[in-house]
Design a protein around this motif. Structure first.
Motif, PDB file in Angstrom:
ATOM      1  N   GLY A 157       7.335  12.717  -7.064  1.00 13.30           N
ATOM      2  CA  GLY A 157       6.159  13.543  -7.334  1.00 13.30           C
ATOM      3  C   GLY A 157       4.935  13.137  -6.549  1.00 13.30           C
ATOM      4  N   VAL A 158       5.144  12.623  -5.324  1.00 16.43           N
ATOM      5  CA  VAL A 158       4.028  12.195  -4.479  1.00 16.43           C
ATOM      6  C   VAL A 158       4.194  12.796  -3.082  1.00 16.43           C
ATOM      7  CG1 VAL A 158       3.718  10.049  -5.752  1.00 16.43           C
ATOM      8  CG2 VAL A 158       5.250  10.093  -3.786  1.00 16.43           C
ATOM      9  N   ALA A 159       3.211  12.564  -2.227  1.00 15.20           N
ATOM     10  CA  ALA A 159       3.266  13.091  -0.868  1.00 15.20           C
ATOM     11  C   ALA A 159       4.226  12.257  -0.017  1.00 15.20           C
ATOM     12  CB  ALA A 159       1.881  13.087  -0.238  1.00 15.20           C
ATOM     13  N   PRO A 160       4.943  12.886   0.910  1.00 12.73           N
ATOM     14  CA  PRO A 160       5.789  12.111   1.830  1.00 12.73           C
ATOM     15  C   PRO A 160       4.921  11.263   2.742  1.00 12.73           C
ATOM     16  CG  PRO A 160       5.644  14.385   2.555  1.00 12.73           C
ATOM     17  CD  PRO A 160       4.969  14.325   1.221  1.00 12.73           C
ATOM     18  N   THR A 161       5.490  10.219   3.292  1.00 11.42           N
ATOM     19  CA  THR A 161       4.725   9.293   4.133  1.00 11.42           C
ATOM     20  C   THR A 161       5.058   9.405   5.616  1.00 11.42           C
ATOM     21  OG1 THR A 161       6.372   7.532   3.838  1.00 11.42           O
ATOM     22  CG2 THR A 161       4.558   7.650   2.229  1.00 11.42           C
ATOM     23  N   GLY A 162       5.933  10.344   5.997  1.00 12.06           N
ATOM     24  CA  GLY A 162       6.290  10.490   7.400  1.00 12.06           C
ATOM     25  C   GLY A 162       7.305   9.474   7.874  1.00 12.06           C
ATOM     26  N   HIS A 163       8.187   9.032   6.985  1.00  8.97           N
ATOM     27  CA  HIS A 163       9.173   8.020   7.352  1.00  8.97           C
ATOM     28  C   HIS A 163      10.606   8.539   7.296  1.00  8.97           C
ATOM     29  CE1 HIS A 163       5.753   5.193   6.564  1.00  8.97           C
ATOM     30  NE2 HIS A 163       6.299   4.629   7.632  1.00  8.97           N
ATOM     31  N   ALA A 164      10.778   9.855   7.365  1.00  3.10           N
ATOM     32  CA  ALA A 164      12.132  10.396   7.423  1.00  3.10           C
ATOM     33  C   ALA A 164      12.768  10.079   8.772  1.00  3.10           C
ATOM     34  CB  ALA A 164      12.105  11.901   7.213  1.00  3.10           C
ATOM     35  N   THR A 165      14.064   9.873   8.740  1.00  2.00           N
ATOM     36  CA  THR A 165      14.827   9.724   9.971  1.00  2.00           C
ATOM     37  C   THR A 165      16.035  10.634   9.882  1.00  2.00           C
ATOM     38  OG1 THR A 165      15.908   8.138  11.457  1.00  2.00           O
ATOM     39  CG2 THR A 165      16.202   7.794   9.102  1.00  2.00           C
ATOM     40  N   ARG A 166      16.510  11.123  11.008  1.00  3.02           N
ATOM     41  CA  ARG A 166      17.585  12.098  10.990  1.00  3.02           C
ATOM     42  C   ARG A 166      18.714  11.698  11.921  1.00  3.02           C
ATOM     43  NH1 ARG A 166      18.562  17.630  10.013  1.00  3.02           N
ATOM     44  NH2 ARG A 166      20.847  17.764  10.036  1.00  3.02           N
ATOM     45  N   GLY A 167      19.905  11.574  11.359  1.00  4.46           N
ATOM     46  CA  GLY A 167      21.092  11.370  12.163  1.00  4.46           C
ATOM     47  C   GLY A 167      21.772  12.692  12.455  1.00  4.46           C
ATOM     48  N   ILE A 168      22.894  12.622  13.129  1.00  2.00           N
ATOM     49  CA  ILE A 168      23.588  13.839  13.510  1.00  2.00           C
ATOM     50  C   ILE A 168      24.318  14.474  12.336  1.00  2.00           C
ATOM     51  CG2 ILE A 168      25.512  14.733  14.902  1.00  2.00           C
ATOM     52  CD1 ILE A 168      23.032  14.344  16.510  1.00  2.00           C
ATOM     53  N   GLY A 169      24.985  13.678  11.518  1.00  2.00           N
ATOM     54  CA  GLY A 169      25.870  14.247  10.512  1.00  2.00           C
ATOM     55  C   GLY A 169      25.497  13.998   9.081  1.00  2.00           C
ATOM     56  N   SER A 170      24.236  13.720   8.799  1.00  2.00           N
ATOM     57  CA  SER A 170      23.841  13.404   7.428  1.00  2.00           C
ATOM     58  C   SER A 170      22.449  13.945   7.144  1.00  2.00           C
ATOM     59  CB  SER A 170      23.872  11.888   7.205  1.00  2.00           C
ATOM     60  OG  SER A 170      23.014  11.244   8.131  1.00  2.00           O
ATOM     61  N   PRO A 171      22.092  14.099   5.864  1.00  2.00           N
ATOM     62  CA  PRO A 171      20.738  14.543   5.523  1.00  2.00           C
ATOM     63  C   PRO A 171      19.706  13.511   5.945  1.00  2.00           C
ATOM     64  CG  PRO A 171      22.231  14.703   3.632  1.00  2.00           C
ATOM     65  CD  PRO A 171      22.943  13.906   4.687  1.00  2.00           C
ATOM     66  N   PRO A 172      18.433  13.874   5.930  1.00  2.00           N
ATOM     67  CA  PRO A 172      17.393  12.927   6.343  1.00  2.00           C
ATOM     68  C   PRO A 172      17.429  11.641   5.523  1.00  2.00           C
ATOM     69  CG  PRO A 172      16.497  15.139   6.205  1.00  2.00           C
ATOM     70  CD  PRO A 172      17.884  15.204   5.631  1.00  2.00           C
ATOM     71  N   GLY A 173      17.340  10.519   6.221  1.00  2.00           N
ATOM     72  CA  GLY A 173      17.224   9.221   5.578  1.00  2.00           C
ATOM     73  C   GLY A 173      15.796   8.728   5.684  1.00  2.00           C
ATOM     74  N   VAL A 174      15.630   7.404   5.627  1.00  2.00           N
ATOM     75  CA  VAL A 174      14.300   6.794   5.648  1.00  2.00           C
ATOM     76  C   VAL A 174      14.312   5.598   6.580  1.00  2.00           C
ATOM     77  CG1 VAL A 174      12.587   5.519   4.296  1.00  2.00           C
ATOM     78  CG2 VAL A 174      13.658   7.563   3.333  1.00  2.00           C
ATOM     79  N   LYS A 218       0.790  -1.236   0.000  1.00  2.00           N
ATOM     80  CA  LYS A 218       0.000   0.000   0.000  1.00  2.00           C
ATOM     81  C   LYS A 218       0.818   1.280   0.000  1.00  2.00           C
ATOM     82  CE  LYS A 218      -3.886  -0.167   0.252  1.00  2.00           C
ATOM     83  NZ  LYS A 218      -4.919  -0.316  -0.798  1.00  2.00           N
ATOM     84  N   THR A 219       2.102   1.207   0.329  1.00  2.00           N
ATOM     85  CA  THR A 219       2.861   2.458   0.433  1.00  2.00           C
ATOM     86  C   THR A 219       4.358   2.208   0.267  1.00  2.00           C
ATOM     87  OG1 THR A 219       3.283   4.403   1.848  1.00  2.00           O
ATOM     88  CG2 THR A 219       3.143   2.281   2.956  1.00  2.00           C
ATOM     89  N   TRP A 220       5.063   3.229  -0.207  1.00  2.00           N
ATOM     90  CA  TRP A 220       6.504   3.291  -0.067  1.00  2.00           C
ATOM     91  C   TRP A 220       6.810   3.907   1.295  1.00  2.00           C
ATOM     92  CZ3 TRP A 220       7.332   0.237  -3.700  1.00  2.00           C
ATOM     93  CH2 TRP A 220       7.011   0.445  -5.047  1.00  2.00           C
ATOM     94  N   LEU A 221       8.080   3.936   1.669  1.00  2.00           N
ATOM     95  CA  LEU A 221       8.530   4.653   2.863  1.00  2.00           C
ATOM     96  C   LEU A 221       9.329   5.857   2.367  1.00  2.00           C
ATOM     97  CD1 LEU A 221       9.820   1.652   5.035  1.00  2.00           C
ATOM     98  CD2 LEU A 221       7.499   2.575   4.873  1.00  2.00           C
ATOM     99  N   LEU A 222       8.749   7.053   2.522  1.00  2.00           N
ATOM    100  CA  LEU A 222       9.312   8.232   1.872  1.00  2.00           C
ATOM    101  C   LEU A 222       9.654   9.343   2.859  1.00  2.00           C
ATOM    102  CD1 LEU A 222       6.815   8.519  -1.122  1.00  2.00           C
ATOM    103  CD2 LEU A 222       8.994   7.276  -1.057  1.00  2.00           C
ATOM    104  N   ASN A 223      10.811   9.975   2.642  1.00  2.00           N
ATOM    105  CA  ASN A 223      11.089  11.253   3.273  1.00  2.00           C
ATOM    106  C   ASN A 223      10.735  12.349   2.269  1.00  2.00           C
ATOM    107  OD1 ASN A 223      13.164  11.135   1.411  1.00  2.00           O
ATOM    108  ND2 ASN A 223      14.805  10.977   2.925  1.00  2.00           N
ATOM    109  N   MET A 224      11.041  13.596   2.595  1.00  2.00           N
ATOM    110  CA  MET A 224      10.640  14.697   1.726  1.00  2.00           C
ATOM    111  C   MET A 224      11.378  14.647   0.388  1.00  2.00           C
ATOM    112  SD  MET A 224       8.397  17.100   2.370  1.00  2.00           S
ATOM    113  CE  MET A 224       7.658  17.503   0.788  1.00  2.00           C
ATOM    114  N   SER A 225      12.672  14.319   0.438  1.00  2.00           N
ATOM    115  CA  SER A 225      13.466  14.305  -0.784  1.00  2.00           C
ATOM    116  C   SER A 225      12.977  13.246  -1.776  1.00  2.00           C
ATOM    117  CB  SER A 225      14.937  14.053  -0.437  1.00  2.00           C
ATOM    118  OG  SER A 225      15.716  13.902  -1.601  1.00  2.00           O
TER     119      SER A 225
END
Length: 454
Positions: free
Chosen positions: A334-351, A321-328
């Motif tokens: 071209g779709v809405a994010p799913t609220g699955h971003a994760t953030r470490g200390i030294g890197s851009p948001p992951g998933v 039913k869904t991918w796991l998406l961050n904003m990037s």
């Protein structure tokens, strides 16, 4: 700050504000910042004596700055004003030289979560465990493992306690955080018979101390598992039904989560890249992701970019039913994010997913064994290999031969192989689901796998 300072998210917010101000002063057009403060103590014993004390405390900060469509991330463990200013200046200088990324940037303001909500997750236990108590618990683990007849030695009898805080802020106004705790017990047991030795283990961890089993229970189980593996042997190669014990079955769900993560989809390196809204599993399969699970390992009130999160089906009635998406990755698709971003200390948001589980079936593992008659039960896995483009899967395993519908003799040094596409279609979950991690599954029966033995 001193090492006796309470660990709270509120104590980190002045640092976040200072980071964002320094970024703006240095020339950043937009920015976000993270800060963490953690404290942990672990005690290990061996041969009824103290083996190791691991005590640590640290604070870390991370800053991401954007200039146009260029971004840079930096981190530090120095929270002084001079360090914060130098960190921001370095980040801006790096961003000016970075290649353009058309999908980078802060999350859209209308998608941001309301601050708060962490208290309802109940992920922080205010229990304070002193080293003497941890040492006592570690001794109990070791003694319980050694109490099992046939166990010659216990290793890694460890009791631990961790508490931490996380805070996040953006230059367009979001700022919030939460704190969490973790209590853990683990031990390995070595059993011996006629010169042969076998090892097994048990462990548990929980947000709250009162949710942990008694150390003696864990120690005894580790010892019993090690003894049960004595007399292990190989078996001939064959195509057999395979049951993944609940200790290892979560790895199959982890394989799914990796295949549906935004970066895998946008790079086109997933064997499920064309399967959204398609029947990937049999109709009886349900897989749920819930960031609001009380005391959950992966619980969070918002994602790593501050976006709203929600409980949802990843797989419903077998359909993906869904991918796991961050904003990037959402922007790229071209779709809405799913609220699955994760953030470490030294890197851009992951998933990442949050608390994910395969809904349990109705039959016990013993009933599934009885139905297949002959097969193999996997109790431990070593170095799984997955081809992300094709879904081809192989892993070294040990476990037990299933004979006449029951668990039989122990088996070591064999490999199983198959394809996750086929395995997903044939999965039958048992009813022994335990929510003891962020990715959970009951025992799983899979048909059509090849076992490479002697």
């Amino acid at each position: 700050m001193s090492t006796s300072d309470p660990i709270t998210a509120d104590a980190l917010t002045p640092t976040l504000k200072a980071l964002l101000k320094a970024a703006k002063d240095a020339g950043a057009e937009s920015a976000d910042a993270v800060a963490t403060h953690g404290r942990s103590v672990g005690i290990s014993v061996r041969d009824n004596a103290l083996e190791d004390i691991d005590s640590s405390e640290g604070r870390d900060i991370g800053l991401r700055v954007m200039i146009g469509k260029r971004q840079a991330c930096v981190s530090s463990s120095d929270l002084s004003n001079d360090s914060i200013r130098a960190l921001a200046e370095r980040a801006v200088a790096m961003a000016k030289l970075a290649p353009e990324d058309p999908y980078c940037g802060l999350a859209d303001a209308d998608l941001m979560s309301e601050p708060g909500g962490a208290a309802a997750l109940d992920v922080w236990d205010d229990s304070v465990i002193d080293p003497a108590t941890l040492k006592t618990r570690a001794h109990e683990l070791e003694a319980a493992a050694l109490s099992i007849k046939g166990v010659a030695q216990a290793e890694g009898a460890n009791a631990s306690w961790t508490t931490s805080a996380f805070a996040f802020a953006t230059s367009h106004g979001f700022i919030d955080g939460w704190r969490a705790s973790r209590h853990g017990l683990s031990v390995s047991a070595i059993a011996s018979q006629d010169g042969a030795m076998e090892r097994d283990y048990d462990y548990d961890s929980a947000r709250f101390l009162d949710s942990l089993p008694n150390p003696a229970t864990i120690g005894q189980k580790a010892g019993q598992r090690a003894v049960a593996r004595l007399g292990s042997r190989q078996i001939p190669s064959a195509s057999l039904p395979i049951i993944f014990d609940e200790r290892v079955s979560g790895s199959l769900i982890a394989g799914l989560l990796g295949a549906i993560s935004g970066p895998s989809i946008t790079r086109g390196v997933s064997f499920l890249k064309d399967q959204l809204n398609e029947a990937v599993f049999a109709p009886h399969i349900q897989i749920i992701d819930d960031p609001f699970l009380v005391r959950g390992d992966g619980s969070r009130p918002w994602d790593g970019e501050g976006l709203r999160v929600r409980k949802q089906h990843i797989v419903e009635n077998g359909v993906l039913k869904t991918w796991l998406l961050n904003m990037s990755s959402a922007r790229q698709l071209g779709v809405a994010p799913t609220g699955h971003a994760t953030r470490g200390i030294g890197s851009p948001p992951g998933v990442s997913a949050t608390n994910t589980w395969l809904v349990a079936g109705e039959k016990t593992p013993e009933q599934l064994m009885a139905e297949i008659g002959e097969g193999f039960l996997i109790s431990e896995m070593f170095g799984p290999s997955l081809n992300s483009n094709t879904g081809d899967y192989s892993v070294g395993v040990s476990g037990y031969k299933i004979e006449n519908g029951q668990r039989g003799f122990p088996v070591s040094e064999v490999t199983i192989a198959g394809n996750l596409r086929d395995m997903f279609k044939s999965m039958i979950p048992a009813n022994d689901l335990k929510m003891d991690g962020s990715t959970n599954a009951p025992s799983i029966l899979c048909e059509g796998l090849t076992l490479a033995g002697s």
